[in-house]
Structure formats: C-alpha cells, structure tokens
Design a protein around this motif. Structure first.
Motif, short mmCIF file in Angstrom:
data_model
loop_
_atom_site.label_atom_id
_atom_site.label_comp_id
_atom_site.label_asym_id
_atom_site.label_seq_id
_atom_site.Cartn_x
_atom_site.Cartn_y
_atom_site.Cartn_z
N ALA A 27 25.50 9.75 -30.78
CA ALA A 27 26.34 9.79 -30.02
C ALA A 27 26.92 9.09 -28.96
N GLY A 28 26.28 7.16 -29.22
CA GLY A 28 26.72 6.36 -28.29
C GLY A 28 27.80 5.87 -28.87
N CYS A 63 27.11 17.49 -38.18
CA CYS A 63 27.38 16.51 -37.04
C CYS A 63 28.40 15.66 -36.69
N LEU A 64 29.07 15.65 -38.64
CA LEU A 64 30.15 15.32 -37.88
C LEU A 64 31.99 15.60 -37.65
N ALA A 72 30.66 7.96 -32.16
CA ALA A 72 29.42 7.54 -32.78
C ALA A 72 28.03 8.09 -33.53
N ILE A 73 28.25 8.44 -34.56
CA ILE A 73 26.63 8.77 -35.26
C ILE A 73 26.26 7.53 -35.87
N ARG A 140 35.33 4.66 -38.42
CA ARG A 140 34.52 3.29 -38.26
C ARG A 140 33.69 3.46 -39.99
N LEU A 141 33.44 2.48 -40.88
CA LEU A 141 32.27 3.01 -41.63
C LEU A 141 31.36 1.46 -41.39
N ASP A 142 30.37 1.16 -40.77
CA ASP A 142 29.61 -0.31 -40.19
C ASP A 142 28.99 0.02 -40.92
N HIS A 143 28.20 -0.92 -41.61
CA HIS A 143 26.36 -0.81 -42.04
C HIS A 143 26.14 -0.19 -42.94
N LEU A 144 26.40 0.47 -43.85
CA LEU A 144 25.77 1.50 -44.23
C LEU A 144 25.82 1.28 -45.42
N VAL A 145 24.98 1.84 -46.33
CA VAL A 145 25.36 1.26 -48.50
C VAL A 145 25.22 2.40 -48.20
#
Length: 417
Positions: A27-28, A63-64, A72-73, A140-145
């Motif tokens: 949650a940061g 969680c979402l 943020a998750i 925001r979708l950040d640094h995921l595969v």
C-alpha cells in the motif's frame, strides 16, 4: 524489509508481522497530498501464493477491491498463477515490490519482476472479459510480466482460439480509461487475440514495454496482435519493443493528437513468428473513426529480417481487410527493412502527411490471401485515390495497386475436444 525495521519486526507476534509486511509491500506509493490508506488484510494473503500452483486471482482481486483509490499494490517478485479474471475498477498502481518507476524494464530480467501467469480455468463462460480487465481512469501497471498460455497449455489455448466467444480469454489485458500508465512491463505468449487491448481513453502513456511472441502466425485463428488501440486521444506510445506478434504488431483504430515514436519492431526466423503487418493506422468498420488528426508517427524502426517475416511494414488504411476511413496526422522519419512491402497506402479518405521514411525496396513473389503476389523493385504502394490526398509526392520506387493480405500462408487447426 529495510534494515531499520528489523527491531520492530522482532517484537511483533507472527500474525501481526505478516500483516505489517503485507501493508508495507502493498500500500505504498500514494500521491502527494493523499491520506495514507489503512492497512487491509486481503493484501497479506497474496505473497504466500508466489511460486505455487494455487489460483492467486481471488486473493489479488480482494486486495485490489480493498485498496483505496491512488493506493499501490507491490507484489513480491516471482510467479503467480492467475486462474480467474482480474478486474481493476479504481485508480490504483499494480507493480513489483522494490522496483522504482525508472528501473530498467522487466524485459531485461524477468526474475526481478512479478509474473502474472494468466492460466484461466477451462470452465469459462462465452462472452467473458479478458484475463485482466481495467475499467478505471488513473490506473498504473508498472514493471510486471503478463504471461499467456501459448506455450504452457497449447491444448487449452487451441480450444479457446477456435471459439469466437472464448478468444478474448486467450489474450492478455484489456483497458478502458483515461490517464492510464503502462510502463516497463512484458506481455508475452498469449495464445491468440491480442496481448494488450485498449478500448478507449485519453492521456495514456504506454512506454518501455515489450510485446513478445504472442500468437502463432501460420495456424488459422492462432494469430495475435501485440498492442491493439481502438479509440485514443493524446496517447504516448513510446520506446516499446515488439517481437514476433503474429497478426499486426501494433494496430490503431483512431488516435487524435497522439505520439507514436521510437518503437522497435522485429522478427525471428520462424514462420510461426511472422505477421501480416507491423504498424497499422486504420479503422474498424462502424466501430472506430480512423481519425489521426494531429498524430505524429515518427522514428519507429521496423526490421522483419532477411527472411521477410512480415507482410506490410507500415500499413495505412483498412484495405485489404475491409472498407473503413483513415485520415489525418503525419507518418515521417520511420525506417523499414525486411518487409514484403515496406509501405502500403490504401483507401485514404482524407489528407495525411507521409514523407522522409527510409524504406527498403523489395523484389519477390510472396504468399497472399488471394494467391501469390509478385512485387518487383518496389518500396511503396499507393493507390491512385490515396495519392491525391497526400501532402507531397513520394519519391523512390512506387507501385499503384490493391494488394491482398500479404504473408498469408496458414495451416488449418482442429479444435481440441
């Protein structure tokens, strides 16, 4: 965990420690001025599922749903099996723990990132959404595969891809919303349909992502786009990598005041990794406008290889697929190598600037949907009606015909029972 937190952690009971770690990791990243959200228990249920075969979808969904807007998750790096669809309905960030937004893309080393293996269960319903469905502004979708099932479940993938109702579930992520950012991520191995589909929105930024190995080109109904954008305004599609996406690597239905720049398109040597086209500006009939007013498509690099694994390099207009409008914008300073036909301009319905593109000449007889197609020393094809709508004449070897779909040489597929 940061070193300064260890003294606190030692004093906590185990259950509280798990919740604390979940909260610190998940949650940061709130925006300046936002209130810090309260810790939510569902997030603590996700990390233990990393690397396992249990469906992490329900825990991630909880969680979402519990994360307040602008929260943020941050998932710990590792693989999560997602067996049920995920819906993102509010402005949250989903990212990998410990990776800054400016960190190198997950393409450089997937081991640093959270991998969502989109292994949907077989008991899915016709007409269902894609495995990940975003319906909110400000996500925001950040640094995921995001990994599909083309390689991990070829039988199930074939069953979905041959069903019109189930094909979207063989794809990856669908987005509808404005001010969405998709950054530093990988979209790979979707069985068919498309890896990332953007329905409509404004102000999106899609940058530094990799779209890799989606679909199978030479199997009927097995092909997949890399990135599909339907109706867009003020999008920035910048610095992405497209490799072996097997329908059209990057395709638009309309994009007003957009910048599509510095993207790289490549293919390996296998026919299964080929494409019909690399970069396509067009419209879907009665669905999108084909309006590219104010859009700049520039400094993109296309190389389909010495074996010419793509049909069209840059494709302007909807023909030969169907009849629909396309107009506006500028296509300049792009480079195309290794295409069967570097630039095809067909059925423009309004002015468009197309100039200063570095296009390689092609000579050969290539497979087409209507039979073998002979191209003789040509880099550009512009049908006569489209030529009248272009701001400046095109230099270099140019033909003026209507080609059918190039690089069309497909094998039939039998649905899996």
């Amino acid at each position: 965990m940061p070193r300064r937190l260890w003294p606190i952690a030692k004093a906590l009971p185990l259950a509280l420690l798990i919740l604390t770690i979940g909260w610190l990791g998940f949650a940061g990243g709130t925006k300046a001025g936002d209130k810090v959200p309260r810790a939510v228990a569902p997030c603590a249920a996700v990390p233990p599922l990393v690397g396992g075969q249990q469906d992490a979808g329900p825990a991630l969904q909880a969680c979402l749903d519990a994360t307040p807007p602008h929260g943020a998750i941050a998932l710990p790096a590792g693989r999560y099996r997602i067996g049920t669809p995920i819906h993102i309905r509010r402005a949250v960030t989903l990212t990998t723990r410990g990776l800054a937004r400016t960190a190198p893309s997950c393409f450089t080393d997937e081991r640093r990132c959270a991998v969502l293996h989109l292994a949907m269960i077989q008991a899915d319903n016709p007409g269902s959404v894609m495995p990940v469905d975003v319906t909110s502004d400000g996500v925001r979708l950040d640094h995921l595969v995001f990994q599909g099932t083309r390689l991990s479940d070829p039988g199930g993938a074939a069953k979905r891809c041959t069903s019109e109702a189930l094909r979207p579930m063989a794809g990856g992520v669908r987005v509808t919303g404005s001010d969405v950012v998709i950054n530093g991520s990988v979209f790979r191995d979707m069985a068919c349909y498309t890896a990332l589909e953007y329905g409509s929105g404004a102000g999106a930024v899609i940058t530094d992502n990799a779209f890799l190995g989606n679909g199978t080109h030479n199997v009927l109904l097995g092909w997949a786009d890399g990135l599909t954008i339907h109706t867009a305004r003020k999008f920035r599609v910048l610095g992405n990598r497209f490799h072996d996406n097997t329908d059209v690597q990057l395709i638009f239905g309309s994009c007003v005041d957009c910048i599509v720049s510095d993207n790289v398109f490549t293919h390996g040597g296998a026919a299964a990794g080929g494409s019909f086209a690399e970069l396509m500006l067009q419209a879907w009939p009665k669905a999108t406008s084909g309006d590219y007013t104010g859009t700049q498509v520039t400094r993109n690099r296309i190389d389909c290889g010495t074996q010419r694994r793509c049909g069209f390099g840059i494709m302007i207009g909807s023909a030969p697929w169907y009849a629909a409008p396309a107009f506006g914008g500028a296509v300049t300073d792009n480079r195309v190598r290794g295409a069967m036909l570097a630039l095809n301009v067909d059925t423009l319905t309004g002015p468009m600037t197309i100039e200063r593109n570095d296009l390689a000449v092609s000579t050969g007889t290539y497979p087409g949907m209507c039979g073998p197609q002979r191209i003789e020393g040509v880099a550009t094809n512009i049908v006569p009606a489209a030529r009248l709508l272009m701001a400046r004449p095109v230099s270099g070897p140019t033909s003026a015909t209507h080609y059918c779909i190039l690089n069309y040489s497909l094998l039939p597929v039998t649905p899996v029972q």
